[in-house]
Write a protein that holds these residues in place. Structure first.
Motif, PDB file in Angstrom:
ATOM      1  N   VAL A  33      47.363  45.755  37.261  1.00  0.00           N
ATOM      2  CA  VAL A  33      47.311  46.958  38.116  1.00  0.00           C
ATOM      3  C   VAL A  33      45.864  47.241  38.497  1.00  0.00           C
ATOM      4  O   VAL A  33      45.553  47.515  39.666  1.00  0.00           O
ATOM      5  CB  VAL A  33      47.945  48.177  37.409  1.00  0.00           C
ATOM      6  N   GLY A  34      44.961  47.170  37.522  1.00  0.00           N
ATOM      7  CA  GLY A  34      43.549  47.409  37.784  1.00  0.00           C
ATOM      8  C   GLY A  34      42.966  46.407  38.762  1.00  0.00           C
ATOM      9  O   GLY A  34      42.202  46.768  39.664  1.00  0.00           O
ATOM     10  N   ALA A  35      43.331  45.143  38.600  1.00  0.00           N
ATOM     11  CA  ALA A  35      42.835  44.105  39.505  1.00  0.00           C
ATOM     12  C   ALA A  35      43.348  44.316  40.923  1.00  0.00           C
ATOM     13  O   ALA A  35      42.648  44.028  41.904  1.00  0.00           O
ATOM     14  CB  ALA A  35      43.262  42.737  38.997  1.00  0.00           C
ATOM     15  N   ALA A  36      44.568  44.851  41.049  1.00  0.00           N
ATOM     16  CA  ALA A  36      45.167  45.059  42.370  1.00  0.00           C
ATOM     17  C   ALA A  36      44.476  46.176  43.149  1.00  0.00           C
ATOM     18  O   ALA A  36      44.364  46.102  44.369  1.00  0.00           O
ATOM     19  CB  ALA A  36      46.652  45.359  42.230  1.00  0.00           C
ATOM     20  N   ILE A  37      43.987  47.227  42.454  1.00  0.00           N
ATOM     21  CA  ILE A  37      43.410  48.370  43.184  1.00  0.00           C
ATOM     22  C   ILE A  37      41.901  48.270  43.359  1.00  0.00           C
ATOM     23  O   ILE A  37      41.321  49.077  44.094  1.00  0.00           O
ATOM     24  CB  ILE A  37      43.756  49.716  42.510  1.00  0.00           C
ATOM     25  N   GLN A  38      41.259  47.311  42.725  1.00  0.00           N
ATOM     26  CA  GLN A  38      39.806  47.195  42.862  1.00  0.00           C
ATOM     27  C   GLN A  38      39.429  46.919  44.313  1.00  0.00           C
ATOM     28  O   GLN A  38      40.032  46.087  44.981  1.00  0.00           O
ATOM     29  CB  GLN A  38      39.276  46.075  41.975  1.00  0.00           C
ATOM     30  N   GLY A  39      38.447  47.675  44.821  1.00  0.00           N
ATOM     31  CA  GLY A  39      37.976  47.507  46.189  1.00  0.00           C
ATOM     32  C   GLY A  39      38.690  48.391  47.196  1.00  0.00           C
ATOM     33  O   GLY A  39      38.274  48.474  48.354  1.00  0.00           O
ATOM     34  N   MET A  40      39.755  49.051  46.782  1.00  0.00           N
ATOM     35  CA  MET A  40      40.475  49.946  47.695  1.00  0.00           C
ATOM     36  C   MET A  40      39.798  51.315  47.724  1.00  0.00           C
ATOM     37  O   MET A  40      39.090  51.677  46.789  1.00  0.00           O
ATOM     38  CB  MET A  40      41.922  50.145  47.237  1.00  0.00           C
TER      39      MET A  40
END
Length: 182
Positions: A33-40
């Motif tokens: 989940v953390g990897a998916a939202i990084q940079g958003m």
């Protein structure tokens, strides 16, 4: 002094932080989940995670993917495997809400915040026991985790200045003359 973050933002005044320790949620799911939202941006991340809760979009599983089923919703990110880890998503959403509140206290605009750092670490395992056949007892552990994240205001893009006329040195002028002469 309290526990520190693993990495601090470059400009502390233009960023907000949030963290939570010893959460009883699966480490592997929360990592993805953390990897998916990084940079958003903050708004994009909240919208995305709410869509995950409604099963409209999936969290792509990129690292811990043994036995994870395939879904077409993961194609959006260039992967085939994905899930909808609700408990992890709810925990990260509450951290994002806390991050937004911390930003408003600092006087930062929530629209400009971009999630620059997300880190999920393994925490101490929760120990329980399960009873087996023939009077044996085995451990029954939970894989807890710590989450820390911070967001910084998006840097404003500055247009590059048009090329100025660069004055050539005497040596450069001589070389140009030689090249033209031949």
């Amino acid at each position: 002094m309290g526990r520190q973050y693993s990495r601090d933002p470059v400009v502390a005044k233009k960023s907000a932080k949030a963290k939570s320790s010893d959460l009883r949620i699966h480490f592997k799911n929360t990592y993805e989940v953390g990897a998916a939202i990084q940079g958003m941006t903050l708004a994009e991340a909240k919208k995305y995670l709410n869509d995950v809760l409604l099963h409209r979009r999936a969290i792509p599983f990129t690292r811990f993917r043994g036995g994870v089923g395939r879904t077409s919703q993961a194609q959006e990110f260039g992967f085939t495997q994905g899930r909808w880890p609700e408990k992890s998503v709810k925990a990260v959403l509450s951290l994002l809400k806390n991050l937004e509140a911390n930003a408003s206290v600092k006087g930062l605009s929530a629209d400009k915040l971009v999630i620059r750092h997300v880190q999920v670490n393994r925490a101490q395992k929760g120990r329980r026991r399960t009873y087996r056949a023939h009077g044996r007892i085995n451990p029954y552990l939970s894989s807890n985790c710590h989450i820390e994240l911070w967001a910084a205001e998006k840097d404003e893009t500055v247009k590059k200045e048009a090329n100025k006329l660069v004055r050539a040195s005497v040596k450069q002028v001589a070389r140009k003359r030689l090249a033209v002469g031949h």
